[in-house]
Design a protein around this motif. Structure first.
Motif, short mmCIF file in Angstrom:
data_model
loop_
_atom_site.label_atom_id
_atom_site.label_comp_id
_atom_site.label_asym_id
_atom_site.label_seq_id
_atom_site.Cartn_x
_atom_site.Cartn_y
_atom_site.Cartn_z
N GLN A 1 33.89 69.71 -4.54
CA GLN A 1 33.16 68.94 -5.49
C GLN A 1 33.86 69.01 -7.00
O GLN A 1 33.33 68.61 -8.05
N GLY A 2 35.28 69.59 -6.88
CA GLY A 2 36.06 69.29 -8.16
C GLY A 2 35.86 70.54 -9.28
O GLY A 2 36.43 70.47 -10.17
N PHE A 3 35.28 71.65 -8.89
CA PHE A 3 34.78 72.54 -9.88
C PHE A 3 36.35 73.20 -10.20
O PHE A 3 36.56 73.46 -11.55
N THR A 4 37.22 73.57 -9.51
CA THR A 4 38.75 74.06 -9.84
C THR A 4 39.41 72.96 -10.37
O THR A 4 40.27 73.28 -11.43
N THR A 5 39.38 71.67 -9.91
CA THR A 5 40.19 70.71 -10.82
C THR A 5 39.77 70.60 -12.07
O THR A 5 40.54 70.64 -12.88
N ARG A 6 38.45 70.64 -12.23
CA ARG A 6 37.98 70.79 -13.67
C ARG A 6 38.44 71.95 -14.30
O ARG A 6 38.78 71.69 -15.58
N PHE B 1 29.33 78.47 -15.77
CA PHE B 1 29.00 79.32 -14.94
C PHE B 1 29.47 78.99 -13.42
O PHE B 1 29.37 77.78 -13.02
N PRO B 2 29.78 80.08 -12.55
CA PRO B 2 30.26 79.73 -11.25
C PRO B 2 29.08 79.32 -10.38
O PRO B 2 27.85 79.72 -10.53
N PRO B 3 29.20 78.14 -9.57
CA PRO B 3 28.09 77.70 -8.57
C PRO B 3 27.88 78.83 -7.62
O PRO B 3 28.77 79.57 -7.33
N VAL B 4 26.67 79.03 -7.40
CA VAL B 4 26.03 79.97 -6.28
C VAL B 4 26.01 79.37 -5.21
O VAL B 4 25.89 80.04 -4.22
N THR B 5 26.60 78.07 -4.79
CA THR B 5 26.59 77.65 -3.74
C THR B 5 27.71 78.14 -2.95
O THR B 5 29.10 78.27 -3.54
N THR C 1 34.70 82.42 -7.67
CA THR C 1 33.89 83.00 -8.52
C THR C 1 34.65 83.10 -9.81
O THR C 1 35.78 82.57 -10.09
N LEU C 2 33.90 83.76 -10.79
CA LEU C 2 34.58 83.81 -12.10
C LEU C 2 35.90 84.86 -12.09
O LEU C 2 36.82 84.37 -12.83
N VAL C 3 36.13 85.62 -11.39
CA VAL C 3 37.25 86.81 -11.24
C VAL C 3 38.51 85.61 -10.60
O VAL C 3 39.43 85.49 -11.09
#
Length: 238
Positions: free
Chosen positions: A77-82, A42-46, A51-53
């Protein structure tokens, strides 16, 4: 690179920022990929996250371009990298961000200013990263992490030609000031002969310099903004 993507882009005769729908990209995918599953959270809210889109835009372009080497500017924080490590077939994913520091950039947080001041917002995100590190990479598998290269450096002073042999997919989401976005873009173009550049925070109410830079760039180039997202992209060498 998917020939449908080239044909779609080249179908726009004039330069400028072109508004397209997410469906336009999805329709370019091969029929056999229609039921492909992706792995995400789920996309972080921070603030500062995708976003999911945005995620679907990135993964759709990754699938259409089929890059061997990906460059991300702005690890955070590495979300897109992941996201890319778990879904892209790329051989290597480079992610560049500033080295960690113990120096706090903001002493007293102003919640209103975060949403209005792009530079202040970037300092806030930098403070978050210095405290947390790349938390979204901690549970990647050994094999997934082998495909990730974290580079701690200032992207505006990094020698791209020495660091990267060739890049076919770039995601620019580092510093959001006009000169930084321009520098990152020009550096990427030094190591990209064919591929796609994706910029984040186009049409953002906070980081208006991204929109301003891409509007200027679009005078001589075709830039595409996917409606409902903060992603804009340009094909290179097509």
């Amino acid at each position: 690179m998917n020939s449908n993507l080239k044909q779609f882009v080249n179908g726009f005769a004039s330069q400028g920022v072109r508004e397209i729908k997410l469906k336009d990209l999805l329709n370019l995918r091969k029929p056999e990929q229609a039921t492909r599953e992706i792995r995400t959270t789920f996309p972080p809210v921070t603030i500062g996250s995708v976003t999911l889109v945005d995620q679907i835009v990135l993964l759709c372009l990754d699938e259409l371009v089929a890059p061997s080497y990906i460059l991300e500017i702005g690890t955070f924080q590495g979300f897109t990298t992941r996201l890319l490590a778990r879904n892209s077939a790329a051989h290597l994913i480079y992610s560049v961000d500033l080295p960690p520091t113990d120096t706090k950039l903001i002493d007293t947080l102003d919640a209103v200013r975060i949403l209005r001041d792009g530079s202040y917002n970037d300092d806030h995100l930098r403070d978050i990263q210095n405290r947390s590190g790349e938390v979204y990479l901690k549970d990647l598998t050994v094999d997934e992490m082998k495909r990730v290269r974290l580079i701690k450096a200032d992207s505006t002073s990094l020698d791209f030609t020495a660091e990267f042999a060739s890049i076919e997919f770039a995601f620019i989401d580092g510093g959001h000031g006009y000169d930084i976005v321009r520098s990152d873009t020009e550096n990427v173009l030094r190591v990209m002969k064919h591929g796609v550049i994706v910029w984040h925070d186009f049409s953002s109410g906070i980081h208006s310099d991204v929109t301003r830079y891409l509007s200027d760039r679009a005078i001589e180039n075709r830039i595409f903004h996917v409606q409902g997202s903060l992603c804009a992209f340009q094909l290179v060498g097509c």
